[in-house]
Design an enzyme around this catalytic site. Structure first.
Site, PDB file in Angstrom:
ATOM      1  N   LYS A 216       0.838  -1.193   0.000  1.00 43.55           N
ATOM      2  CA  LYS A 216       0.000   0.000   0.000  1.00 43.55           C
ATOM      3  C   LYS A 216       0.876   1.247   0.000  1.00 43.55           C
ATOM      4  O   LYS A 216       2.101   1.157   0.158  1.00 43.55           O
ATOM      5  CB  LYS A 216      -0.922  -0.008   1.220  1.00 43.55           C
ATOM      6  CG  LYS A 216      -0.220  -0.091   2.567  1.00 43.55           C
ATOM      7  CD  LYS A 216      -1.223  -0.216   3.695  1.00 43.55           C
ATOM      8  CE  LYS A 216      -0.503  -0.292   5.040  1.00 43.55           C
ATOM      9  NZ  LYS A 216      -1.459  -0.354   6.166  1.00 43.55           N
TER      10      LYS A 216
ATOM     11  N   TYR B 137      13.692  31.618   2.823  1.00 47.41           N
ATOM     12  CA  TYR B 137      12.531  32.374   3.294  1.00 47.41           C
ATOM     13  C   TYR B 137      12.667  32.771   4.767  1.00 47.41           C
ATOM     14  O   TYR B 137      13.221  32.031   5.583  1.00 47.41           O
ATOM     15  CB  TYR B 137      11.254  31.537   3.135  1.00 47.41           C
ATOM     16  CG  TYR B 137      10.743  31.452   1.705  1.00 47.41           C
ATOM     17  CD1 TYR B 137      10.332  32.591   1.036  1.00 47.41           C
ATOM     18  CD2 TYR B 137      10.668  30.236   1.059  1.00 47.41           C
ATOM     19  CE1 TYR B 137       9.851  32.514  -0.273  1.00 47.41           C
ATOM     20  CE2 TYR B 137      10.186  30.133  -0.246  1.00 47.41           C
ATOM     21  CZ  TYR B 137       9.775  31.290  -0.911  1.00 47.41           C
ATOM     22  OH  TYR B 137       9.296  31.209  -2.191  1.00 47.41           O
TER      23      TYR B 137
END
Length: 824
Positions: free
Chosen positions: A494, A719
């Site tokens: 999965k 940033y």
């Protein structure tokens, strides 16, 4: 029902090779559909394109021990020491003979349905009408062929009260065998049309062939308004009572007095042997109306009262795989009838499209493939298609196939386009321009109409995830070393194979003969099926909207609640499915999903026993703390609780139900609790969840240096000026960010990557697509490789920095990161 292998050999008059005791409950002709290997008998059928004998070796490896063959495998006694081989002259005839003998055990109403169109709808609607008060066995979907009919009849069991089976033919001489297998006491002829006409000299010849099904029937249901059918019925000399229905003959046993359409419903008044009644049908197309009348005749014969018919008719549901309506892209509605492609069913589908209330204000478009098996010249056939399309208001016609393209001139539709195949159409401006249209897709299966919605966009990115498939195998074998030879294994793939790429991991596991694969949702399973994965696939988190997808692609859902169980039963019944394998989850302490062992078992067993749509293939639970010795006492209580619940479930059923509880850590820590099967998850990808050590590393996340820049110590990087420098530095920008799965919390010096084998800490905030690292003391250049995690930097270093688990890091790698697979 269960048969001993000795009894089956006797019934088929087969020569038995092998002396292993076996009980047979299931018969199999398609190796991809294997489920209950322990009690399966495989028929090695030979066809023009395939030979079932090729799959004996693989099936034997997967646990099948009983085979019907027309030729023994070489050195069978040594190669397959535990197998029984039943040798016959013809495996198909043996299959049919076994089904015929099985049918002989049941003295119940058996409805045999044949006709050119409407067989499946009539069968399913009779089933829906009877279901509230009868235990009904019917053909799964459209199992009406020489192979499908015996597989259907085999479904009869000691609980069956009524059987409903379709019989389809394509040439003279086929119905004789099907009659012997079904042996109906109620015969139903739906209608007579042009399907498979090319193999018959006339409609009369085809009708006479179909009527052979009713040779020994006690009652025959048909529409007497059809002159050919009525004449053939009279000439056939059938012994049974003739229950004809008619719209015109008031003396018919079932006379339809009136049909009135009001909005989306139809009100039908009828007389049955002098008794007047009516019902409301939730459909307005002519095919549904005629099929409902046929169903009325049958259920009246089976004892349903007119009041019950009136109550149940409004609840009829559309039949799956016939005229399915789906919302499309760009404001389109799709009507999918790519189930068959004959002229009669085309007319039915066009009528359905024309009557849809959502067609107003939107163009009607027909996408049609070549029509095969029509029995008439191409020019005449496609002239009829043109007339039908024009009469039903088709404004755009798209033909796919060489034959239909050659008849372009006869298509009298304003906008018409022709392509030789589906790929050509997909690559055209015509396909890209579809919008705000009601589109009917009508194509033969060989044209692959499912590809029309499977456009994929290739993603290119400099950051890659290298996946070592050899390491996957080494990890698999490491955990197998803890298991008994007979213990099965389900491998978890999965979340796109824990980020490594589910398809390639699945292919590797299939090559190395794992018993089950497990994914989270149905879409993941579909991807595997479309990529050639044929083994058993378990769906751990089935969604209510994905039931049909699971049925279509043989995906086996986990069932953890009564709500899910009830919805799944309803959906399976609608699809005409019987005995669909599911996996029952018990909650023994995780308290996430699952049935309560102390409170739910009695009701769970009762619900499972009182239906035949689903069958429990396995029962399982999940250890809360098998990765830590601290939870051993709790794990013991969990196992005790699971033993109690799984024992109760097994005692309620005669077939073998697989039990499994050990996960990766449990396989290693609790080998005595491996039961019938274990689930291998994180360990497969190289991380021992007991101590976080790396076994054999599978995934390596790599990128490159985009740019090198000198930055003075009084400047900042990134940033919000979070990248504060302590010295003049060399900063490398690398093309990976949080959109690729690089967690922002690793920034600002909290972790590092490797540049040319040396640690390079992250500087400043990690951006969406780019991160910056300090390479001041590292000899490097633009274009050099950078390892985010992998062979030299364990993924557990990142997970430890993030105070999380390796699962989160691995599964967080974005789909835009290209996967590159290799093996030594």
């Amino acid at each position: 029902m269960v048969y001993s292998i000795e009894r089956i050999a006797s019934l088929m008059d087969a020569c038995r090779y092998g002396n292993n005791d076996s009980c047979i409950r299931w018969i199999l002709t398609d190796s991809r559909s294997l489920c209950f290997s322990e009690e399966t008998l495989f028929f090695a059928l030979r066809t023009k394109r395939n030979d079932g004998h090729r799959y004996i070796s693989d099936l034997y490896r997967r646990g099948v021990r009983n085979f019907v063959v027309d030729a023994l495998p070489d050195d069978y006694a040594h190669v397959y020491p535990q197998a029984n081989f039943l040798k016959v002259t013809d495996t198909l005839l043996a299959l049919q003979l076994l089904a015929e003998k099985h049918r002989g055990n049941f003295h119940i109403p058996i409805v045999g349905i044949t006709g050119s169109n409407g067989k499946t709808m009539v069968k399913e609607w009779i089933y829906q009408l009877l279901l509230p008060s009868q235990t009904v066995v019917r053909s799964p979907k459209s199992y009406n062929s020489q192979v499908g009919v015996p597989l259907s009849v085999w479904l009869l069991n000691e609980n069956s009260k009524v059987g409903i089976f379709e019989a389809g033919i394509s040439e003279p001489g086929e119905m004789e065998a099907l009659q012997s297998i079904i042996c109906p006491n109620i015969g139903v002829l739906t209608c007579l049309g042009a399907a498979h006409q090319e193999n018959f000299s006339s409609l009369e010849e085809k009708c006479r062939e179909k009527l052979l099904l009713f040779r020994d029937a006690q009652t025959i249901v048909y529409r007497s308004d059809d002159e050919i059918v009525s004449r053939c019925v009279e000439e056939a000399g059938l012994k049974g009572e003739k229950l004809a229905w008619s719209l015109t003959d008031s003396h018919a046993p079932l006379f339809v007095k009136s049909i009135r359409k009001e909005g989306t419903i139809t009100i039908i008044h009828y007389l049955y042997k002098g008794m007047e009644a009516s019902y409301r049908l939730p459909f307005i197309d002519d095919a549904s109306i005629e099929n409902s009348i046929t169903c009325t005749a049958v259920v009246l014969l089976l004892g349903l009262a007119t009041e019950q018919i009136a109550e149940r008719m409004p609840q009829l549901e559309p039949i799956a795989m016939r005229l399915e309506v789906k919302e499309g892209q760009h404001g389109c509605t799709l009507i999918n009838d790519s189930y068959n492609s004959d002229i009669n069913s085309l007319d039915i589908a066009l009528d359905f499209m024309n009557r849809r209330p959502d067609r107003h204000g939107r163009h009607r478009t027909l996408i049609l493939s070549d029509i095969f098996q029509s029995g008439e010249p191409a020019a005449a056939l496609y002239t009829r298609v043109s007339h039908l399309a024009k009469e039903r208001g088709v404004e755009k016609f798209i033909g796919i196939g060489t034959e239909i393209k050659a008849q372009a001139e006869v298509m009298d539709v304003a906008k018409k386009y022709f392509f030789e195949d589906v790929p050509s159409f997909i690559g055209s401006d015509v396909f890209r321009s579809l919008h705000d249209e009601v589109i009917l897709l009508k194509g033969s299966r060989k044209f692959g109409f499912d590809r029309l919605t499977d456009l994929l966009a290739q993603k290119v990115h400099e950051t890659i995830l290298e996946v070592n498939l050899n390491a996957v195998v080494e990890n698999l074998n490491f955990y197998r070393s803890f298991l008994r030879p007979e213990t099965k294994l389900v491998c978890m793939i999965k979340a796109n194979g824990y980020g490594a790429g589910a398809v390639e991991i699945a292919k590797t596991l299939q090559d190395h003969r794992v018993d089950y694969l497990a994914v989270a949702v149905a879409d993941e399973g579909v991807t595997l099926r479309k990529s050639g994965i044929t083994g058993n696939i378990m769906i751990m988190n089935p969604e209510m909207s994905a039931f049909k997808t699971m049925f279509d692609y043989d995906l086996e859902p986990e069932v953890y609640s009564f709500r899910l169980l009830d919805a799944l039963i309803k959906a399976a019944r609608k699809e005409g499915i019987t005995g669909y394998p599911v996996h029952i989850k018990l909650d023994t302490g995780m308290h996430r999903l699952g049935f309560n062992v102390k409170e739910d078992m009695e009701e769970l067993i009762d619900r499972l026993k009182n239906q035949n749509a689903l069958i429990p293939r396995s029962v399982f639970s999940h250890f809360v703390g098998s990765d830590s010795d601290d939870f051993d006492a709790f794990s013991a209580r969990q196992f005790e609780l699971f033993t109690e619940g799984s024992r109760k479930l097994q005692e309620a059923f005669t077939h073998k139900i697989i039990r499994h509880m050990d996960n990766s850590a449990g396989i290693e820590h609790f080998p005595e609790r491996q039961l019938d099967m274990c689930r291998l998850g994180l360990g497969l990808y190289g991380i021992d969840s007991r101590d976080n050590r790396i076994l054999h590393n599978v995934s390596t996340l790599k990128t490159t240096i985009l740019q090198l820049r000198k930055v003075s110590k009084d400047e900042t990087v990134g940033y919000s000026r979070k990248g504060v420098l302590a010295r003049d530095s060399m900063i490398a920008a690398i093309p990976i960010g949080y959109a690729d799965g690089l967690n922002r919390r690793l920034g600002c010096g909290n972790c590092y990557c490797l540049v040319n084998g040396q640690k390079a800490p992250y500087v400043g905030n990690i951006c969406m697509d780019v991160a910056m690292v300090d390479v001041t003391d590292i000899d490097c250049k633009e274009g050099d490789s950078v390892e985010i995690f992998g062979d030299h930097l364990p993924v557990t270093v990142l997970s430890d920095c993030l105070e999380t688990i390796p699962y989160e890091v691995l599964t967080g790698i974005s789909s835009r990161v290209k996967r590159v697979y290799f093996q030594d």
